[in-house]
Design an enzyme around this catalytic site. Structure first.
Site, PDB file in Angstrom:
ATOM      1  CE1 TYR A 153      27.176 -56.682  68.837  1.00 34.92           C
ATOM      2  CE2 TYR A 153      24.986 -55.910  69.023  1.00 34.92           C
ATOM      3  CZ  TYR A 153      25.756 -57.178  68.899  1.00 34.92           C
ATOM      4  OH  TYR A 153      25.409 -58.301  68.947  1.00 34.92           O
ATOM      5  CE  LYS A 173      41.770 -63.483  67.549  1.00 39.65           C
ATOM      6  NZ  LYS A 173      41.977 -64.998  67.706  1.00 39.65           N
ATOM      7  CG  ASP A 199      40.938 -67.790  69.445  1.00 39.86           C
ATOM      8  OD1 ASP A 199      41.379 -67.139  70.370  1.00 39.86           O
ATOM      9  OD2 ASP A 199      41.742 -67.941  68.658  1.00 39.86           O
ATOM     10  CG  ASP A 207      25.421 -61.136  70.603  1.00 35.01           C
ATOM     11  OD1 ASP A 207      24.465 -61.520  71.196  1.00 35.01           O
ATOM     12  OD2 ASP A 207      25.474 -61.473  69.317  1.00 35.01           O
ATOM     13  CG  ASP A 222      23.282 -66.558  72.375  1.00 37.80           C
ATOM     14  OD1 ASP A 222      22.962 -65.798  73.140  1.00 37.80           O
ATOM     15  OD2 ASP A 222      22.895 -66.886  71.420  1.00 37.80           O
TER      16      ASP A 222
END
Ligand code: IPM
Ligand code: MG
Length: 361
Positions: free
Chosen positions: A143, A194, A226, A250, A254
């Site tokens: 970000y 990751k 993942d 982020d 959700d």
């Protein structure tokens, strides 16, 4: 003795003003009940700030926030501003306030309420008892990393660039928050990265792993992002506290939110090393239902509860607020997003009135 707090309110855009108005009325009542004197001051952020001042985060807003004990934000954004240059988008204001207040730790709890188990899109036996805390790094990673931008290459073709970068110190401070959060919960911490592909994630994993020695009472595990996304919908009960970087957080927050049936229920707390923290619902500004009294104010109300608990150390008031929300749901009141058969459908304001009535009784 009366405790006094200065609270900056940032209603923002879309449904923001509606859900915040409901929440402020509730805070005022709790204040009189528990001898807390909230001094509210309002400021502009997001699209409404762009319309009035040309900027998504006016200097005065940041200054006002800095001079307060806590910041209660509703939501920002809307179609109207989606095509402006990036520095004039509402989202830029949100990122700027997070950075400006140094709010590097974002706590996003996803708890299944028994009253809402049928609202989840997953089977009840999968989601029953889910209680997850996502600790998302909020002021670093892709970000904020440099270089970033859309650049023209030698051939004239454009190339878009963002950079995912973390310093050791940035990883350490969020990991510390996460380990301490896990300690206060069930003692299980899962770090998501990751590291099989990204160097930045390898550093993340190394630092988190080396910090684990200091927290022998916390059981640390690691997942690739993942796989973590898959596990969240496959068997969410395996998770307690999750710590991860800005972008992965982020996305995963959700997904975790939706386990609970509606993102309209979930609060968040963004904290730095000092006051003020910023408290906001996880959901956005829902421009499609703005101004129609349809919004679910409960994520905002629960964000105020997080403000009381984490920002102002007023645990008693926080618990009172949370109990009132559970009671409203137990009495069958539902906004559209969590409505199910046999329940009483209410709008945003009416949900607020139900909460006031419960608190007064
Ligand atoms: C969130 C939101 C924001 C983010 C947007 C609105 C900038 O999605 O708080 O999760 O990406 O952080
Ligand atoms: Mg998001």
């Amino acid at each position: 003795m009366t405790r006094q707090y200065r609270i900056t309110l940032l209603p923002g855009d879309g449904i923001g003003p509606e859900i915040l108005a409901v929440t402020v009325d509730i805070l005022k009542l709790i204040g009189t009940q528990l001898d807390i004197d909230f001094q509210f001051q309002e400021a502009l952020i997001g699209g409404s700030a762009i319309d009035e001042t040309g900027k998504p985060l006016p200097k005065e807003t940041l200054q006002m926030c800095r001079n307060s004990d806590a910041v209660l934000l509703a939501a920002i954004g809307g179609y109207k501003w989606d095509n402006l240059p990036r520095e004039q988008r509402p989202e830029t204001g949100l990122l700027a306030i997070r950075a400006g207040l140094n709010l590097f730790a974002n706590l996003r709890p996803a708890t299944i309420l028994p009253q809402l188990i049928d609202a989840s899109s997953l089977k009840p036996e999968i989601v029953e008892g889910v209680d997850i805390m996502v600790v998302r790094e909020l002021t670093g990673g892709i970000y904020f990393g440099e270089p970033k931008g859309i650049f023209e290459t030698e051939t004239g073709e454009k190339r878009g660039v963002n950079t995912m970068a973390y310093r050791e110190s940035e990883i350490d401070r969020i990991a510390k928050v996460a380990f301490e959060t896990a300690q206060k919960r069930s003692g299980k911490l899962c770090s998501v990265d990751k590291a099989n592909v990204l160097d930045v994630s390898q550093l993340w994993r190394d630092r988190v792993t080396s910090m684990a020695e200091k927290y022998p009472d916390v059981e640390l595990s690691h997942l690739y992002v993942d796989n973590a996304a898959m596990q969240l919908v496959r068997e969410p009960k395996q998770f307690d506290t999750i710590v991860t970087g800005n972008l992965f957080g982020d996305i995963l927050s959700d997904a975790a939110a939706m386990l609970t049936g509606s993102i309209g229920m979930l609060p968040s707390a963004s904290l730095g090393l000092e006051k003020p923290g910023l408290f906001e619902p996880v959901h956005g500004s829902a421009p499609d239902i703005a101004g129609q009294d349809k919004a679910n104010p409960l994520a905002q109300v629960l964000s105020a509860a997080m403000m009381l608990r984490y920002g102002l150390n007023e645990a008693k008031a926080a618990t009172r607020l949370e109990k009132a929300v559970l009671e409203a749901l137990a009495q069958g009141y539902r906004t559209g997003d969590i409505m199910s058969q046999g329940m009483k459908s209410v709008g945003c304001k009416a949900m607020g009135e139900v909460l006031l009535r419960i608190l007064e009784s």
